[in-house]
Design a protein around this motif. Structure first.
Motif, PDB file in Angstrom:
ATOM      1  N   ARG A 232      81.664  12.694  -2.008  1.00 38.99           N
ATOM      2  CA  ARG A 232      81.615  14.077  -1.479  1.00 38.99           C
ATOM      3  C   ARG A 232      83.035  14.593  -1.239  1.00 38.99           C
ATOM      4  NH1 ARG A 232      77.652  14.971   3.446  1.00 38.99           N
ATOM      5  NH2 ARG A 232      78.388  17.084   3.047  1.00 38.99           N
TER       6      ARG A 232
ATOM      7  N   THR B 178      74.331  17.176  -2.350  1.00 36.26           N
ATOM      8  CA  THR B 178      74.666  17.739  -1.028  1.00 36.26           C
ATOM      9  C   THR B 178      75.804  18.763  -1.116  1.00 36.26           C
ATOM     10  OG1 THR B 178      75.972  15.768  -0.613  1.00 36.26           O
ATOM     11  CG2 THR B 178      73.831  15.835   0.421  1.00 36.26           C
ATOM     12  N   GLU B 179      76.693  18.596  -2.085  1.00 40.29           N
ATOM     13  CA  GLU B 179      77.817  19.542  -2.225  1.00 40.29           C
ATOM     14  C   GLU B 179      77.464  20.712  -3.156  1.00 40.29           C
ATOM     15  OE1 GLU B 179      80.718  19.438  -0.502  1.00 40.29           O
ATOM     16  OE2 GLU B 179      79.829  17.738   0.551  1.00 40.29           O
TER      17      GLU B 179
ATOM     18  N   ARG C 134      84.899  17.807  -3.034  1.00 44.77           N
ATOM     19  CA  ARG C 134      85.448  18.930  -2.236  1.00 44.77           C
ATOM     20  C   ARG C 134      86.933  19.109  -2.524  1.00 44.77           C
ATOM     21  NH1 ARG C 134      82.099  17.062   2.241  1.00 44.77           N
ATOM     22  NH2 ARG C 134      83.876  15.914   3.034  1.00 44.77           N
TER      23      ARG C 134
ATOM     24  N   GLU D   3      79.868   9.267   0.775  1.00 46.31           N
ATOM     25  CA  GLU D   3      80.860  10.020   1.556  1.00 46.31           C
ATOM     26  C   GLU D   3      82.157  10.175   0.768  1.00 46.31           C
ATOM     27  OE1 GLU D   3      81.621  12.566   3.801  1.00 46.31           O
ATOM     28  OE2 GLU D   3      79.559  11.847   3.951  1.00 46.31           O
TER      29      GLU D   3
ATOM     30  N   ALA E 291      76.028  12.836  -3.818  1.00 46.44           N
ATOM     31  CA  ALA E 291      77.137  13.679  -3.364  1.00 46.44           C
ATOM     32  C   ALA E 291      77.062  15.059  -4.024  1.00 46.44           C
ATOM     33  CB  ALA E 291      78.463  12.998  -3.683  1.00 46.44           C
TER      34      ALA E 291
END
Ligand code: NAP
Length: 247
Positions: free
Chosen positions: A176, A206-207, A180, A173, A203
């Motif tokens: 990520r 998923t990103e 971002r 988390e 991360a």
């Protein structure tokens, strides 16, 4: 009475192994001295290079070392090469503790060395987690770099760079959020294995951030190797018991 166990350290596994063994045997962990304020370690600690293979042979003999566990980082290839040669010369049992690398993902670009990474970069914003020591490799790159390191980098570095001082542990988390916030296009990481590598790679997946993975240097051939701390602790116990019995 057997002599001490020498753990060649600088990794989480080395710290855990020292903690496992310290109540049973005299344990000395050796650090290169790259990190300015290393976390405290169980048992005794020595810091700094040995002075090549000859220096290590002399050190092993002077300290009457009973066994060596090489738990250095998978990319610390020179220390491993020296340790293999020195323990063979000094007749000291040697074990390599080598954590597994990351399971391959066809979406990643794998490069054989760090020097090959600049040519594989895509996008303008790079998250670089390969350590502060070899930033010169990226010094001529036009991209913007977020460089995460334990201590501030010195020497040649990319012109467009922000440094983030942190040593983890890192979560998926958290990674990520970082990707971002800094609008990262590409992550550059070594195939170090372990939880810290897994979190940033997950991360990135998923990103939808591209990944350039630096492959490991070749492991030493023909040496006893285990993949986890429990197996290394077991090897130390068995090795020291057999040495005590044979004396
Ligand atoms: P390296 O290139 O394999 O080693 C260069 C020299 O540093 C060795 O020849 C030795 O000097 C000295 N050295 C390295 N590890 C040592 C240790 N544990 N105890 C005493 N001396 C040591 O090593 P590196 O890649 O610079 O890594 C240095 C340390 O940082 C290692 O302990 C490693 O576990 C840790 N580390 C490395 C990385 C990485 O990505 N390379 C990442 C995290 C942690 P002499 O020849 O004088 O004995």
């Amino acid at each position: 009475m057997t002599g001490p166990v020498l753990i060649l350290g600088g990794t989480t596994e080395a710290r855990e192994l020292a903690g496992d063994l310290v109540g049973e045997h005299r344990v000395i962990t050796s650090l290169a001295g790259r990190v300015r304020a290393p976390k405290p370690l169980p048992g005794e600690v020595r810091i700094g290079g040995f002075g090549g293979v000859d220096g290590l042979v002399e050190w092993l003999r002077t300290e009457r070392v009973a066994a060596v566990v090489d738990a250095t980082h998978p990319f610390a290839a020179q220390m491993t090469e020296h340790a293999v040669a020195a323990t063979a010369q000094a007749g000291v049992p040697y074990l390599r503790l080598d954590r597994p690398g990351v399971p391959p993902d066809p979406a990643w670009t794998v490069v054989p060395t760090l020097a090959a990474a600049p040519a594989a970069l895509t996008g303008d914003r790079v998250f670089l987690t390969t350590g502060r020591q070899h930033l010169a490799v990226f010094a001529d790159c036009p991209q913007w770099f977020l460089v995460r390191a334990v201590d501030p980098p010195t020497g040649p570095a990319p012109a467009r760079m922000q440094v983030l001082l942190d040593r983890g542990p890192f979560t998926v988390e958290g990674e990520r959020k970082l990707l971002r916030e800094h609008r990262i296009d590409v992550l550059v990481t070594k195939d170090s294995g372990g939880g810290a590598t897994a979190a940033k790679l997950e991360a990135a997946r998923t990103e939808e951030v591209a990944v350039v993975l630096v492959a490991r240097p070749p492991a030493p051939a023909g040496v006893a190797t285990v993949a986890d701390v429990a197996s290394a602790a077991e090897w130390v116990r068995t090795t020291l018991a057999s040495r005590t019995n044979s004396w």
